[in-house]
Write an enzyme that holds these catalytic residues in place. Sequence first.
Site, PDB file in Angstrom:
ATOM      1  N   ASP A 180      67.440 -65.967  30.420  1.00  0.00           N
ATOM      2  CA  ASP A 180      67.067 -67.382  30.325  1.00  0.00           C
ATOM      3  C   ASP A 180      67.135 -67.897  28.898  1.00  0.00           C
ATOM      4  O   ASP A 180      67.297 -67.127  27.943  1.00  0.00           O
ATOM      5  CB  ASP A 180      65.655 -67.606  30.914  1.00  0.00           C
ATOM      6  N   ASP A 203      51.680 -65.623  35.356  1.00  0.00           N
ATOM      7  CA  ASP A 203      51.714 -66.289  36.667  1.00  0.00           C
ATOM      8  C   ASP A 203      52.633 -65.545  37.652  1.00  0.00           C
ATOM      9  O   ASP A 203      52.944 -66.058  38.729  1.00  0.00           O
ATOM     10  CB  ASP A 203      52.157 -67.757  36.532  1.00  0.00           C
ATOM     11  N   GLU A 252      59.334 -69.787  38.127  1.00  0.00           N
ATOM     12  CA  GLU A 252      57.919 -70.091  38.222  1.00  0.00           C
ATOM     13  C   GLU A 252      57.462 -70.086  39.677  1.00  0.00           C
ATOM     14  O   GLU A 252      58.295 -70.084  40.587  1.00  0.00           O
ATOM     15  CB  GLU A 252      57.669 -71.474  37.587  1.00  0.00           C
TER      16      GLU A 252
END
Length: 261
Positions: free
Chosen positions: A67, A136, A143
């Site tokens: 990324d 997370d 995400e």
Amino acid sequence: MEVVICANPKEMAQRSARLIADVLNAKPNAVLGMATGSTPLGLYQELVRMHRAEGLDFSQVTTFNLDEYVGLSPQHEQSYHFFMQQNFFQHVNIPPQNVYIPSGTTSNCRAFCDWYERRIKECGGIDVQILGIGSDGHIAFNEPGSSLMSRTRLKTLAKSTIDDNARFFASRGDVPIYAITMGVGTILEARQCVLLANGGNKARAIAQAVEGPVTSMITASALQLHPSVQVFVDAAAAGELSMREYYQWIQKNKPGAPRMG
Ligand code: PGA
């Protein structure tokens, strides 16, 4: 998943680097999937040490990074281009033309992402994908809520990720809110995945990824669907694994393990 609980981050770096070195020794032109963040730093340092001290050769290696932040040029000190140069590429002998990192400055994001996916395939696919995990539960910047079939695309970062990464920027307001990231589906196509985590702030995410249900709310849990995943964790990151003793038992007794006593 094979869970390897290490005494400390140093052992985690050494064991994961040994795995990568074994892959390169068997296949010198392997395609490696690279990750950024603080977690893989020890692994990169160990690979650099092996390159210098043991002649570990990267001259035929190709790499694809997971990324990049949108809006940061390769020269920006918080860009993942810069991170990779500083922490790995400038210390080993990977030909620069074999290095692929998503562009944070492309003017045509959609076309770039399609090209990136195509390049991975044209290069023969990723042999080993190195991964960190977000607090997370994200892998790359996938995400919570990301499709488990997702491909390389533009993604809006979660607030918790912006908070976690603000420590690297002058202020929270400087953290980009978009990134280009490989998708979960892209990652699952790697032949082998290596997930790394250290520290107590990753314990919950690791437990959810390894032992929780497969859910897009914890995108690392999709690795349960992959046939070849090694999870290297330190004792703190292993802290919430309910099957911790079983994983240690397996490591001690699996075929090929050194016999104890
Ligand atoms: P970290 O990031 O290694 O800096 O904790 C991991 C991630 O967000 O994937």
